[in-house]
Design a protein around this motif. Structure first.
Motif, short mmCIF file in Angstrom:
data_model
loop_
_atom_site.label_atom_id
_atom_site.label_comp_id
_atom_site.label_asym_id
_atom_site.label_seq_id
_atom_site.Cartn_x
_atom_site.Cartn_y
_atom_site.Cartn_z
N VAL A 90 0.83 -1.21 0.00
CA VAL A 90 0.00 0.00 0.00
C VAL A 90 0.86 1.25 0.00
CG1 VAL A 90 -1.66 1.33 1.34
CG2 VAL A 90 -1.97 -1.12 1.08
N LEU A 91 1.86 1.30 0.87
CA LEU A 91 2.72 2.49 0.95
C LEU A 91 3.46 2.73 -0.36
CD1 LEU A 91 4.25 2.26 4.56
CD2 LEU A 91 2.39 3.73 3.75
N CYS A 92 3.99 1.66 -0.95
CA CYS A 92 4.71 1.82 -2.21
C CYS A 92 3.79 2.30 -3.32
CB CYS A 92 5.38 0.51 -2.61
SG CYS A 92 6.82 0.08 -1.59
N ALA A 93 2.56 1.79 -3.36
CA ALA A 93 1.61 2.23 -4.38
C ALA A 93 1.26 3.70 -4.20
CB ALA A 93 0.35 1.37 -4.31
N LEU A 94 1.03 4.12 -2.97
CA LEU A 94 0.69 5.52 -2.71
C LEU A 94 1.86 6.45 -3.03
CD1 LEU A 94 -1.31 5.17 0.64
CD2 LEU A 94 -2.21 5.45 -1.68
N VAL A 95 3.07 6.02 -2.68
CA VAL A 95 4.25 6.83 -2.98
C VAL A 95 4.45 6.94 -4.48
CG1 VAL A 95 6.77 6.83 -2.88
CG2 VAL A 95 5.45 6.46 -0.79
N LEU A 96 4.29 5.82 -5.18
CA LEU A 96 4.47 5.84 -6.63
C LEU A 96 3.41 6.72 -7.30
CD1 LEU A 96 6.43 4.50 -8.64
CD2 LEU A 96 4.69 2.78 -9.05
N LYS A 97 2.20 6.67 -6.79
CA LYS A 97 1.15 7.54 -7.33
C LYS A 97 1.49 9.00 -7.12
CE LYS A 97 -3.87 8.28 -7.29
NZ LYS A 97 -3.76 9.73 -7.33
N ARG A 98 2.02 9.30 -5.94
CA ARG A 98 2.43 10.69 -5.65
C ARG A 98 3.54 11.14 -6.58
NH1 ARG A 98 1.12 15.67 -3.81
NH2 ARG A 98 2.93 16.70 -2.88
N LEU A 99 4.52 10.29 -6.81
CA LEU A 99 5.62 10.64 -7.71
C LEU A 99 5.12 10.83 -9.14
CD1 LEU A 99 8.44 8.24 -6.46
CD2 LEU A 99 8.23 10.68 -6.02
N SER A 100 4.18 9.98 -9.54
CA SER A 100 3.63 10.07 -10.89
C SER A 100 2.80 11.34 -11.05
CB SER A 100 2.78 8.84 -11.20
OG SER A 100 2.21 8.91 -12.48
N ASP A 101 1.98 11.65 -10.03
CA ASP A 101 1.12 12.83 -10.12
C ASP A 101 1.93 14.13 -10.14
OD1 ASP A 101 -1.07 11.20 -10.15
OD2 ASP A 101 -1.55 11.44 -8.02
N THR A 102 3.06 14.13 -9.45
CA THR A 102 3.89 15.33 -9.40
C THR A 102 4.86 15.43 -10.59
OG1 THR A 102 5.47 14.19 -7.96
CG2 THR A 102 3.76 15.52 -6.90
#
Length: 255
Positions: A233-245
């Motif tokens: 879950v944490l890795c998915a959320l972090v990756l989403k944040r990096l992708s969105d930014t």
């Protein structure tokens, strides 16, 4: 992109390490402390409540070997346990982030929490369940095959399980079946140990260790399940944040 993934893995790893330490403090550590009372081959004084026995009083006479070193009970043991959990968390988080990003770039997954849960569950199956089928988690005082053989088998089993699960979930058609032999093959070459399961010759101690061993397997499984689901879950959320930014897409574009 690489720098962002590594920094993210470090942050996620710290969170995972602290969480794993908490899981162990509640589940596995009390069982380990209770089992260590029976490591000595000398007859032991049995207590109805293992958890109430003061392990700290036994630490002075507890020997693992002439040259063996182990952290002292209490703060020192907790510190080194936390450090090792953090480093393990960073390593596994880095692997998950790189894998998720590769799958994201190929359009196989979206970096969302439920996808992270799925990959975390697959990590749990590969890293914990597959090796535990052949070599269940051990408590202090258990007899086992040579450490080098068990370590080598563990590495091969995890690699085969990860590859097999990857084939099952990512391949198409009949090619998925190729993952099944990879999952099964290591179980035919499990390092075996001849003789008693526990070194302590006291029958009452063996009964107590057997009960603790069963509890330890379940506690270890739950702790590792929590670790891997949280990691996914944490890795998915972090990756989403990096992708969105744009930290991932910009890096890919510049490359």
């Amino acid at each position: 992109m690489f720098r962002s993934l590594i920094l993210s893995a470090c942050l996620v790893g710290v969170a995972l390490g602290l969480a794993m330490t908490a899981f162990q403090a509640v589940g596995t550590s009390p069982i380990i402390l209770a089992a260590e009372q029976y490591e000595s081959p000398e007859p032991v004084v049995h207590h109805t409540d293992h958890a109430s026995h003061d392990h700290g009083e036994q630490a002075g006479g507890h020997q693992h070997g002439d040259d063996a070193w182990a952290p002292a009970d209490g703060a020192e043991r907790l510190f080194f346990t936390t450090i090792s959990n953090v480093f393990a968390g960073i390593g596994f988080a880095a692997i998950l982030l790189v894998l998720m990003n590769q799958l994201r770039e190929r359009g196989r997954i979206a970096p969302k929490a439920h996808q992270g849960l799925l990959l975390g569950a697959l990590g749990f199956l590969a890293v914990f369940v597959a090796p535990s089928i052949g070599l269940p988690p051990e408590i202090p005082g258990a007899s086992a095959a040579a450490l080098e053989l068990r370590q080598s088998w563990w590495v091969v089993t995890v690699a085969c399980a990860a590859t097999g699960l990857g084939v099952l979930f990512l391949a198409t058609g009949w090619k998925r079946l190729l993952g099944v032999p990879l999952l099964i093959a290591p179980q035919f070459f499990v390092p075996s140990h001849e003789g008693a399961v526990f070194a302590n010759p006291d029958p009452e101690a063996v009964l107590a260790l057997t009960e603790l061993h069963h509890r330890f397997i379940w506690a270890s499984g739950l702790a590792n399940l929590g670790f891997w689901l949280l990691a996914g879950v944490l890795c998915a959320l972090v990756l989403k944040r990096l992708s969105d930014t744009g930290r991932l897409s910009d890096a890919n574009a510049s490359a």
